[in-house]
Motif scaffolding. Structure first.
Motif, short mmCIF file in Angstrom:
data_model
loop_
_atom_site.label_atom_id
_atom_site.label_comp_id
_atom_site.label_asym_id
_atom_site.label_seq_id
_atom_site.Cartn_x
_atom_site.Cartn_y
_atom_site.Cartn_z
N LEU A 1 41.35 47.13 46.34
CA LEU A 1 41.92 48.36 46.87
C LEU A 1 43.30 48.62 46.27
O LEU A 1 43.62 49.74 45.86
N LEU A 2 44.12 47.59 46.19
CA LEU A 2 45.45 47.74 45.61
C LEU A 2 45.37 48.11 44.14
O LEU A 2 46.15 48.95 43.66
N GLU A 3 44.43 47.52 43.40
CA GLU A 3 44.25 47.88 42.00
C GLU A 3 43.86 49.35 41.86
O GLU A 3 44.35 50.06 40.98
N LEU A 4 43.00 49.81 42.74
CA LEU A 4 42.59 51.21 42.73
C LEU A 4 43.77 52.13 43.05
O LEU A 4 43.96 53.16 42.40
N LEU A 5 44.58 51.75 44.02
CA LEU A 5 45.76 52.54 44.37
C LEU A 5 46.74 52.62 43.21
O LEU A 5 47.29 53.69 42.92
N VAL A 6 46.96 51.51 42.52
CA VAL A 6 47.86 51.52 41.36
C VAL A 6 47.30 52.44 40.29
O VAL A 6 48.03 53.23 39.68
N GLN A 7 46.01 52.39 40.06
CA GLN A 7 45.38 53.26 39.07
C GLN A 7 45.56 54.73 39.46
O GLN A 7 45.90 55.56 38.61
N ILE A 8 45.34 55.05 40.71
CA ILE A 8 45.51 56.44 41.17
C ILE A 8 46.95 56.89 41.00
O ILE A 8 47.21 58.00 40.52
#
Length: 84
Positions: A57-64
């Motif tokens: 989830l954190l990786e996805l948030l950083v990507q966004i």
């Protein structure tokens, strides 16, 4: 016997876990822990699954945030800055 049922749920969860199917493993580990609250290995695997899901989830948030041009500061406090 709840311990035997808990072990069965644990094995089902482990089958998903080893394939990195964390969402699939989650309900089985939760049920194992509910049936046998002192089943330390089930608690440990549940924690692993939750941490892996949080990491993703954190990786996805950083990507966004990167796609939006927002950056997370690396100073003592995390901050968001726009690049406009």
């Amino acid at each position: 016997m709840p311990e035997i049922q808990a072990e069965a749920y644990f094995i089902l969860g482990r089958n998903h876990h080893v394939r990195n199917e964390f969402q699939g493993a989650l309900p089985f580990y939760v049920q194992a822990c509910k049936l046998w609250p002192h089943f330390a290995l089930a608690q440990f695997r549940l924690a692993q699954v939750l941490l892996n899901m949080l990491r993703r989830l954190l990786e996805l948030l950083v990507q966004i945030f990167d796609e939006l041009g927002l950056h997370i500061g690396t100073g003592g406090h995390e901050r968001f800055t726009g690049s406009s």
